[in-house]
Design an enzyme around this catalytic site. Structure first.
Site, PDB file in Angstrom:
ATOM      1  N   LYS A  26       0.999  -1.609   0.749  1.00 29.99           N
ATOM      2  CA  LYS A  26       0.254   0.263  -0.100  1.00 29.99           C
ATOM      3  C   LYS A  26       0.998   1.187   0.009  1.00 29.99           C
ATOM      4  O   LYS A  26       0.195   2.364  -0.895  1.00 29.99           O
ATOM      5  CB  LYS A  26      -0.943  -0.220   1.307  1.00 29.99           C
ATOM      6  CG  LYS A  26      -1.798  -0.761   1.477  1.00 29.99           C
ATOM      7  CD  LYS A  26      -3.061  -0.301   2.497  1.00 29.99           C
ATOM      8  CE  LYS A  26      -2.186  -0.477   3.487  1.00 29.99           C
ATOM      9  NZ  LYS A  26      -2.007  -1.967   3.813  1.00 29.99           N
ATOM     10  N   ARG A  53      11.668  -3.040  11.005  1.00 30.48           N
ATOM     11  CA  ARG A  53      10.777  -2.044  11.854  1.00 30.48           C
ATOM     12  C   ARG A  53      10.295  -3.644  12.263  1.00 30.48           C
ATOM     13  O   ARG A  53       9.881  -3.894  12.364  1.00 30.48           O
ATOM     14  CB  ARG A  53       9.670  -2.004  11.142  1.00 30.48           C
ATOM     15  CG  ARG A  53       9.044  -1.032  11.042  1.00 30.48           C
ATOM     16  CD  ARG A  53       8.532  -0.635   9.358  1.00 30.48           C
ATOM     17  NE  ARG A  53       6.722  -0.708   9.892  1.00 30.48           N
ATOM     18  CZ  ARG A  53       6.146  -0.543   9.124  1.00 30.48           C
ATOM     19  NH1 ARG A  53       6.209  -0.264   7.947  1.00 30.48           N
ATOM     20  NH2 ARG A  53       5.080  -1.096   9.129  1.00 30.48           N
ATOM     21  N   ARG A  83      -0.601  -8.522  13.636  1.00 28.40           N
ATOM     22  CA  ARG A  83      -1.817  -7.219  12.355  1.00 28.40           C
ATOM     23  C   ARG A  83      -2.438  -7.466  11.101  1.00 28.40           C
ATOM     24  O   ARG A  83      -3.605  -7.520  10.114  1.00 28.40           O
ATOM     25  CB  ARG A  83      -0.560  -7.194  11.743  1.00 28.40           C
ATOM     26  CG  ARG A  83       0.582  -5.712  12.420  1.00 28.40           C
ATOM     27  CD  ARG A  83       2.153  -5.197  11.980  1.00 28.40           C
ATOM     28  NE  ARG A  83       1.703  -4.477  10.578  1.00 28.40           N
ATOM     29  CZ  ARG A  83       2.390  -4.021  10.372  1.00 28.40           C
ATOM     30  NH1 ARG A  83       3.859  -5.137  10.031  1.00 28.40           N
ATOM     31  NH2 ARG A  83       2.016  -3.525   9.287  1.00 28.40           N
ATOM     32  N   ARG A 138      -9.327   2.058   9.177  1.00 28.87           N
ATOM     33  CA  ARG A 138      -9.158   0.621   9.759  1.00 28.87           C
ATOM     34  C   ARG A 138     -10.157  -0.292  10.371  1.00 28.87           C
ATOM     35  O   ARG A 138      -9.930  -1.077  10.822  1.00 28.87           O
ATOM     36  CB  ARG A 138      -7.856   0.318  10.409  1.00 28.87           C
ATOM     37  CG  ARG A 138      -5.748   0.916  10.206  1.00 28.87           C
ATOM     38  CD  ARG A 138      -5.416  -0.537   8.791  1.00 28.87           C
ATOM     39  NE  ARG A 138      -4.163  -0.711   9.075  1.00 28.87           N
ATOM     40  CZ  ARG A 138      -3.099  -0.239   9.450  1.00 28.87           C
ATOM     41  NH1 ARG A 138      -3.071   1.244   8.735  1.00 28.87           N
ATOM     42  NH2 ARG A 138      -2.005  -1.031   9.272  1.00 28.87           N
ATOM     43  N   ARG A 191      11.771  -7.079   4.312  1.00 34.58           N
ATOM     44  CA  ARG A 191      11.316  -6.033   4.326  1.00 34.58           C
ATOM     45  C   ARG A 191      12.360  -5.292   5.162  1.00 34.58           C
ATOM     46  O   ARG A 191      12.294  -5.614   6.377  1.00 34.58           O
ATOM     47  CB  ARG A 191      10.563  -5.644   4.939  1.00 34.58           C
ATOM     48  CG  ARG A 191       9.489  -4.536   4.313  1.00 34.58           C
ATOM     49  CD  ARG A 191       8.572  -4.067   3.734  1.00 34.58           C
ATOM     50  NE  ARG A 191       7.010  -4.081   5.443  1.00 34.58           N
ATOM     51  CZ  ARG A 191       6.036  -3.538   5.342  1.00 34.58           C
ATOM     52  NH1 ARG A 191       5.580  -3.198   4.003  1.00 34.58           N
ATOM     53  NH2 ARG A 191       5.599  -3.754   5.834  1.00 34.58           N
TER      54      ARG A 191
HETATM   55  P1  AMP Z   1       1.112   0.873   8.973  1.00 29.60           P
HETATM   56  O1  AMP Z   1       2.660   1.576   8.372  1.00 29.60           O
HETATM   57  O2  AMP Z   1      -0.722   1.333   8.242  1.00 29.60           O
HETATM   58  O3  AMP Z   1       0.983  -1.322   8.774  1.00 29.60           O
HETATM   59  O4  AMP Z   1       0.573   1.105  10.329  1.00 29.60           O
HETATM   60  C1  AMP Z   1       1.841   0.330  11.038  1.00 29.60           C
HETATM   61  C2  AMP Z   1       0.983   0.378  12.250  1.00 29.60           C
HETATM   62  O5  AMP Z   1       0.105   2.259  13.021  1.00 29.60           O
HETATM   63  C3  AMP Z   1      -0.551  -0.266  12.737  1.00 29.60           C
HETATM   64  O6  AMP Z   1      -0.264  -1.611  13.538  1.00 29.60           O
HETATM   65  C4  AMP Z   1      -1.717   0.056  13.588  1.00 29.60           C
HETATM   66  O7  AMP Z   1      -0.543  -0.234  14.993  1.00 29.60           O
HETATM   67  C5  AMP Z   1      -0.940   1.516  13.740  1.00 29.60           C
HETATM   68  N1  AMP Z   1      -2.146   2.684  12.300  1.00 29.60           N
HETATM   69  C6  AMP Z   1      -2.066   2.885  11.102  1.00 29.60           C
HETATM   70  N2  AMP Z   1      -3.117   3.649  10.771  1.00 29.60           N
HETATM   71  C7  AMP Z   1      -4.231   3.130  11.982  1.00 29.60           C
HETATM   72  C8  AMP Z   1      -5.435   3.831  12.075  1.00 29.60           C
HETATM   73  N3  AMP Z   1      -6.027   4.252  10.878  1.00 29.60           N
HETATM   74  N4  AMP Z   1      -6.026   3.287  12.509  1.00 29.60           N
HETATM   75  C9  AMP Z   1      -4.980   2.603  14.347  1.00 29.60           C
HETATM   76  N5  AMP Z   1      -4.683   2.619  14.350  1.00 29.60           N
HETATM   77  C10 AMP Z   1      -3.100   2.796  12.725  1.00 29.60           C
END
Ligand code: AMP
Length: 222
Positions: free
Chosen positions: A18, A165, A176, A93, A132
């Protein structure tokens, strides 16, 4: 040529690509790329109070509470009201966040126009995430199997050190994925019901996936 605001949500499981595709889509259509994951990581690295609150949830692979993420999103959208539209990456989300987003966009006389769903199987995700590597300095993301850095462990863009990460560790990835299935995947039905969901295979080379996304976007415009 886009003449009015265009707001796109990019949905897909963690590791679907994404972030990369959202950046390309935003650049191609001159939209603002808005990644709540990037915004949260920025808060964490600056050690802000929001970052300190969010960090534990992120490291465990859980969702950060809606109120925290919502506040951050509102601030960002208000600072960027002049944008021609956004590519929302990692937001919404869950269904409550989808309702909040509809409300925020409605205040700006905008709406979610199209939802692009990047479909990738669980096996592919686990294989991808284990390769990654992210730059600790500029946040650039590489993958040992399909987007390797030119020099081992070193960022091509800024020379920073590449690392895994915290939330890309295998047990966190599993968490996740399960959060994605339970909380985020139901949004597919919501947006399908509105007739704005486009499913695109996220498998294959980055350019190929992007050209599928572009085709899905253009199909909507015609
Ligand atoms: P991502 O980089 O989008 O995979 O986000 C990494 C982490 O940030 C996720 O596993 C969540 O812990 C947090 N996160 C990102 N976007 C959201 C969201 N819209 N709502 C809640 N937690 C989020």
């Amino acid at each position: 040529m886009v003449t009015r605001a265009l707001d796109i949500v990019l949905l897909g499981p963690p590791g679907a690509g994404k972030g990369t595709q959202a950046k390309r889509t935003a650049a191609a259509f001159e939209l603002l790329h808005l990644s709540t994951g990037d915004l949260l990581r920025d808060e964490v690295s600056r050690g802000s109070s929001l970052g300190q609150e969010a960090q534990g949830f992120m490291n465990r692979g859980e969702l950060v509470p809606d109120a925290l993420v919502g506040k951050m999103l509102v601030n960002k959208l208000h600072a960027q009201v002049a944008a021609r539209g956004c590519v929302f990456d990692g937001y919404p989300r869950n269904t409550d966040q989808a309702v909040l987003l509809d409300g925020l966009l409605a205040e700006l006389n905008r709406r979610v126009d199209i939802v692009l769903y990047l479909a990738v199987s669980d096996e592919e995700i686990v294989a991808r995430i284990s390769g990654r590597r992210s730059c600790g300095s500029c946040g650039a993301v590489y993958n040992l199997s399909h987007i390797p850095p030119k020099r081992d462990g070193i960022c091509d863009a800024c020379g920073g050190t590449l690392a895994i990460r915290e939330d890309d560790r295998e047990e966190v990835v599993r968490q996740r994925l399960s959060v994605y299935r339970e909380r985020t995947a139901p949004l597919l039905g919501v947006y399908r019901g509105r007739g704005i969901l486009r499913e695109v295979s996220g498998v294959g080379a980055e350019d190929k996936v992007f050209s599928r996304l572009r085709t899905a976007m253009e199909a909507r415009a015609s």
